[in-house]
Design a protein around this motif. Structure first.
Motif, PDB file in Angstrom:
ATOM      1  N   LEU A  10       0.834  -1.198   0.000  1.00 52.50           N
ATOM      2  CA  LEU A  10       0.000   0.000   0.000  1.00 52.50           C
ATOM      3  C   LEU A  10       0.871   1.251   0.000  1.00 52.50           C
ATOM      4  O   LEU A  10       0.612   2.202  -0.738  1.00 52.50           O
ATOM      5  CB  LEU A  10      -0.929  -0.006   1.211  1.00 52.50           C
ATOM      6  N   PHE A  11       1.919   1.252   0.798  1.00 53.95           N
ATOM      7  CA  PHE A  11       2.827   2.393   0.865  1.00 53.95           C
ATOM      8  C   PHE A  11       3.450   2.677  -0.501  1.00 53.95           C
ATOM      9  O   PHE A  11       3.490   3.816  -0.952  1.00 53.95           O
ATOM     10  CB  PHE A  11       3.918   2.133   1.907  1.00 53.95           C
ATOM     11  N   VAL A  12       3.903   1.634  -1.189  1.00 52.34           N
ATOM     12  CA  VAL A  12       4.527   1.793  -2.511  1.00 52.34           C
ATOM     13  C   VAL A  12       3.514   2.316  -3.521  1.00 52.34           C
ATOM     14  O   VAL A  12       3.798   3.242  -4.291  1.00 52.34           O
ATOM     15  CB  VAL A  12       5.147   0.461  -2.993  1.00 52.34           C
ATOM     16  N   ILE A  13       2.298   1.769  -3.515  1.00 50.82           N
ATOM     17  CA  ILE A  13       1.268   2.207  -4.453  1.00 50.82           C
ATOM     18  C   ILE A  13       0.907   3.664  -4.214  1.00 50.82           C
ATOM     19  O   ILE A  13       0.847   4.468  -5.135  1.00 50.82           O
ATOM     20  CB  ILE A  13       0.015   1.313  -4.354  1.00 50.82           C
ATOM     21  N   VAL A  14       0.668   4.006  -2.964  1.00 52.73           N
ATOM     22  CA  VAL A  14       0.251   5.364  -2.633  1.00 52.73           C
ATOM     23  C   VAL A  14       1.337   6.371  -2.969  1.00 52.73           C
ATOM     24  O   VAL A  14       1.071   7.457  -3.448  1.00 52.73           O
ATOM     25  CB  VAL A  14      -0.146   5.458  -1.132  1.00 52.73           C
ATOM     26  N   HIS A  15       2.593   6.009  -2.736  1.00 54.65           N
ATOM     27  CA  HIS A  15       3.680   6.953  -2.954  1.00 54.65           C
ATOM     28  C   HIS A  15       4.252   6.930  -4.362  1.00 54.65           C
ATOM     29  O   HIS A  15       5.186   7.653  -4.667  1.00 54.65           O
ATOM     30  CB  HIS A  15       4.783   6.725  -1.920  1.00 54.65           C
ATOM     31  N   SER A  16       3.675   6.133  -5.248  1.00 48.87           N
ATOM     32  CA  SER A  16       4.203   6.059  -6.601  1.00 48.87           C
ATOM     33  C   SER A  16       3.817   7.279  -7.428  1.00 48.87           C
ATOM     34  O   SER A  16       4.502   7.630  -8.362  1.00 48.87           O
ATOM     35  CB  SER A  16       3.743   4.776  -7.291  1.00 48.87           C
ATOM     36  N   ILE A  33       0.990  13.974   4.385  1.00 44.78           N
ATOM     37  CA  ILE A  33       2.131  13.106   4.079  1.00 44.78           C
ATOM     38  C   ILE A  33       2.257  12.924   2.570  1.00 44.78           C
ATOM     39  O   ILE A  33       3.350  12.911   2.019  1.00 44.78           O
ATOM     40  CB  ILE A  33       1.957  11.726   4.751  1.00 44.78           C
ATOM     41  N   HIS A  34       1.116  12.782   1.905  1.00 45.26           N
ATOM     42  CA  HIS A  34       1.095  12.463   0.478  1.00 45.26           C
ATOM     43  C   HIS A  34      -0.184  13.011  -0.142  1.00 45.26           C
ATOM     44  O   HIS A  34      -1.234  13.017   0.495  1.00 45.26           O
ATOM     45  CB  HIS A  34       1.127  10.934   0.321  1.00 45.26           C
ATOM     46  N   GLN A  35      -0.091  13.438  -1.410  1.00 42.66           N
ATOM     47  CA  GLN A  35      -1.270  13.905  -2.136  1.00 42.66           C
ATOM     48  C   GLN A  35      -1.079  13.622  -3.617  1.00 42.66           C
ATOM     49  O   GLN A  35       0.012  13.758  -4.145  1.00 42.66           O
ATOM     50  CB  GLN A  35      -1.542  15.390  -1.918  1.00 42.66           C
ATOM     51  N   TYR A  36      -2.172  13.197  -4.253  1.00 46.65           N
ATOM     52  CA  TYR A  36      -2.141  12.931  -5.684  1.00 46.65           C
ATOM     53  C   TYR A  36      -3.459  13.379  -6.301  1.00 46.65           C
ATOM     54  O   TYR A  36      -4.519  12.849  -5.969  1.00 46.65           O
ATOM     55  CB  TYR A  36      -1.903  11.447  -5.982  1.00 46.65           C
ATOM     56  N   VAL A  37      -3.383  14.374  -7.176  1.00 48.14           N
ATOM     57  CA  VAL A  37      -4.539  14.803  -7.948  1.00 48.14           C
ATOM     58  C   VAL A  37      -4.580  13.883  -9.163  1.00 48.14           C
ATOM     59  O   VAL A  37      -3.627  13.855  -9.942  1.00 48.14           O
ATOM     60  CB  VAL A  37      -4.416  16.281  -8.396  1.00 48.14           C
ATOM     61  N   HIS A  38      -5.659  13.123  -9.302  1.00 46.58           N
ATOM     62  CA  HIS A  38      -5.750  12.153 -10.406  1.00 46.58           C
ATOM     63  C   HIS A  38      -5.495  12.838 -11.742  1.00 46.58           C
ATOM     64  O   HIS A  38      -6.095  13.855 -12.058  1.00 46.58           O
ATOM     65  CB  HIS A  38      -7.118  11.477 -10.416  1.00 46.58           C
ATOM     66  N   GLY A  39      -4.560  12.262 -12.499  1.00 45.32           N
ATOM     67  CA  GLY A  39      -4.231  12.768 -13.818  1.00 45.32           C
ATOM     68  C   GLY A  39      -3.284  13.950 -13.825  1.00 45.32           C
ATOM     69  O   GLY A  39      -3.059  14.553 -14.874  1.00 45.32           O
ATOM     70  N   CYS A  40      -2.709  14.292 -12.670  1.00 46.07           N
ATOM     71  CA  CYS A  40      -1.846  15.486 -12.614  1.00 46.07           C
ATOM     72  C   CYS A  40      -0.683  15.261 -11.663  1.00 46.07           C
ATOM     73  O   CYS A  40      -0.882  15.071 -10.463  1.00 46.07           O
ATOM     74  CB  CYS A  40      -2.663  16.689 -12.154  1.00 46.07           C
ATOM     75  N   LEU A  46      -4.975  20.264 -15.265  1.00 49.18           N
ATOM     76  CA  LEU A  46      -6.020  20.552 -16.242  1.00 49.18           C
ATOM     77  C   LEU A  46      -7.253  19.738 -15.871  1.00 49.18           C
ATOM     78  O   LEU A  46      -7.220  18.508 -15.907  1.00 49.18           O
ATOM     79  CB  LEU A  46      -5.551  20.219 -17.649  1.00 49.18           C
ATOM     80  N   LEU A  47      -8.318  20.427 -15.503  1.00 51.35           N
ATOM     81  CA  LEU A  47      -9.514  19.760 -15.000  1.00 51.35           C
ATOM     82  C   LEU A  47     -10.701  20.068 -15.883  1.00 51.35           C
ATOM     83  O   LEU A  47     -11.051  21.231 -16.081  1.00 51.35           O
ATOM     84  CB  LEU A  47      -9.794  20.221 -13.571  1.00 51.35           C
ATOM     85  N   PRO A  48     -11.368  19.036 -16.422  1.00 49.65           N
ATOM     86  CA  PRO A  48     -12.505  19.267 -17.315  1.00 49.65           C
ATOM     87  C   PRO A  48     -13.779  19.669 -16.569  1.00 49.65           C
ATOM     88  O   PRO A  48     -14.065  19.152 -15.496  1.00 49.65           O
ATOM     89  CB  PRO A  48     -12.689  17.927 -18.015  1.00 49.65           C
ATOM     90  N   GLN A  49     -14.519  20.599 -17.171  1.00 52.59           N
ATOM     91  CA  GLN A  49     -15.815  20.994 -16.634  1.00 52.59           C
ATOM     92  C   GLN A  49     -16.727  19.776 -16.583  1.00 52.59           C
ATOM     93  O   GLN A  49     -16.624  18.873 -17.398  1.00 52.59           O
ATOM     94  CB  GLN A  49     -16.479  22.039 -17.539  1.00 52.59           C
ATOM     95  N   GLY A  50     -17.649  19.780 -15.636  1.00 45.55           N
ATOM     96  CA  GLY A  50     -18.644  18.722 -15.554  1.00 45.55           C
ATOM     97  C   GLY A  50     -18.123  17.404 -15.014  1.00 45.55           C
ATOM     98  O   GLY A  50     -18.787  16.381 -15.144  1.00 45.55           O
ATOM     99  N   GLN A  51     -16.939  17.402 -14.411  1.00 49.11           N
ATOM    100  CA  GLN A  51     -16.371  16.180 -13.838  1.00 49.11           C
ATOM    101  C   GLN A  51     -15.831  16.480 -12.446  1.00 49.11           C
ATOM    102  O   GLN A  51     -15.632  17.629 -12.073  1.00 49.11           O
ATOM    103  CB  GLN A  51     -15.256  15.639 -14.723  1.00 49.11           C
ATOM    104  N   ASP A  52     -15.585  15.407 -11.699  1.00 49.45           N
ATOM    105  CA  ASP A  52     -14.990  15.546 -10.375  1.00 49.45           C
ATOM    106  C   ASP A  52     -13.483  15.643 -10.480  1.00 49.45           C
ATOM    107  O   ASP A  52     -12.873  14.912 -11.256  1.00 49.45           O
ATOM    108  CB  ASP A  52     -15.303  14.329  -9.492  1.00 49.45           C
ATOM    109  N   ILE A  53     -12.898  16.532  -9.697  1.00 50.75           N
ATOM    110  CA  ILE A  53     -11.473  16.456  -9.433  1.00 50.75           C
ATOM    111  C   ILE A  53     -11.372  15.455  -8.282  1.00 50.75           C
ATOM    112  O   ILE A  53     -12.165  15.489  -7.352  1.00 50.75           O
ATOM    113  CB  ILE A  53     -10.883  17.829  -9.044  1.00 50.75           C
ATOM    114  N   VAL A  54     -10.450  14.515  -8.384  1.00 44.73           N
ATOM    115  CA  VAL A  54     -10.277  13.496  -7.347  1.00 44.73           C
ATOM    116  C   VAL A  54      -8.855  13.618  -6.813  1.00 44.73           C
ATOM    117  O   VAL A  54      -7.893  13.614  -7.581  1.00 44.73           O
ATOM    118  CB  VAL A  54     -10.526  12.079  -7.899  1.00 44.73           C
ATOM    119  N   VAL A  55      -8.751  13.748  -5.493  1.00 40.66           N
ATOM    120  CA  VAL A  55      -7.453  13.892  -4.846  1.00 40.66           C
ATOM    121  C   VAL A  55      -7.337  12.828  -3.761  1.00 40.66           C
ATOM    122  O   VAL A  55      -8.175  12.767  -2.856  1.00 40.66           O
ATOM    123  CB  VAL A  55      -7.291  15.294  -4.208  1.00 40.66           C
ATOM    124  N   ASP A  56      -6.313  11.993  -3.871  1.00 45.06           N
ATOM    125  CA  ASP A  56      -6.029  11.017  -2.820  1.00 45.06           C
ATOM    126  C   ASP A  56      -5.032  11.651  -1.860  1.00 45.06           C
ATOM    127  O   ASP A  56      -4.010  12.202  -2.292  1.00 45.06           O
ATOM    128  CB  ASP A  56      -5.437   9.736  -3.408  1.00 45.06           C
TER     129      ASP A  56
END
Length: 172
Positions: A10-16, A33-40, A46-56
């Motif tokens: 899990l640590f390796v996946i999250v920090h990749s 500790i860690h943050q990842y904006v999906h696709g960025c 770059l975030l498309p209108q009408g969709q969710d920004i997802v941040v882990d």
């Protein structure tokens, strides 16, 4: 032993994948500790209108936390003047509902995984740079963490197709 293997995996996946962010200016708080904006990986995201920004996000609870709220603030700079706009998250504001490895109350020192979602409204102006600050606060409104991410909203696929079709019709 199995638990250690799972935690290491899990640590390796999250920090990749990590998105570069900075500390908040409007409401300063610690970075998670860690943050990842999906696709960025490198902002502006770059975030498309009408969709969710997802941040882990992965963070360590500084103390026992019974309830948490996620707040978003858009910072728009026009002609050198910055305007702050609170951006409502609706049901996504209830942070405890989106913890992925635990539940509330969170114990002091516990490492927490959280998936933050924010819907990008279709009325939000496309191709316009904005900085967003995401902040999680406890039930006393004390900040637990905060990240600052430059974004640029892009037109949704449907809006782009309509623009292309309108241009083609106008040219006929």
């Amino acid at each position: 032993m199995f638990r250690i293997v799972v935690l290491c995996t899990l640590f390796v996946i999250v920090h990749s994948q990590v998105t570069s962010v900075s500390q908040c200016v409007v409401n300063p708080a610690d970075l998670p500790i860690h943050q990842y904006v999906h696709g960025c990986l490198t902002p502006p995201c770059l975030l498309p209108q009408g969709q969710d920004i997802v941040v882990d996000v992965v963070f360590r609870a500084p103390h026992t936390i019974r309830r948490m709220r996620t707040l978003a603030k858009a910072l728009i700079t026009i002609f050198g003047s910055t305007t702050e706009i609170n951006y409502p998250l609706g049901n996504n504001e209830v942070t405890c509902n989106f913890l992925t490895n635990t539940y509330c109350p969170v114990l002091a020192g516990e490492v927490v995984q959280y998936t933050l979602k924010m819907f990008i409204e279709t009325w939000f102006p496309a191709d316009f740079p904005v900085t967003v600050e995401f902040r999680v606060v406890d039930d006393k409104e004390d900040a637990i963490w905060c990240i600052r991410v430059p974004i640029s909203v892009i037109a949704s696929t449907a809006a782009r197709e309509n623009k292309i079709n309108s241009t083609a019709i106008a040219e006929d």
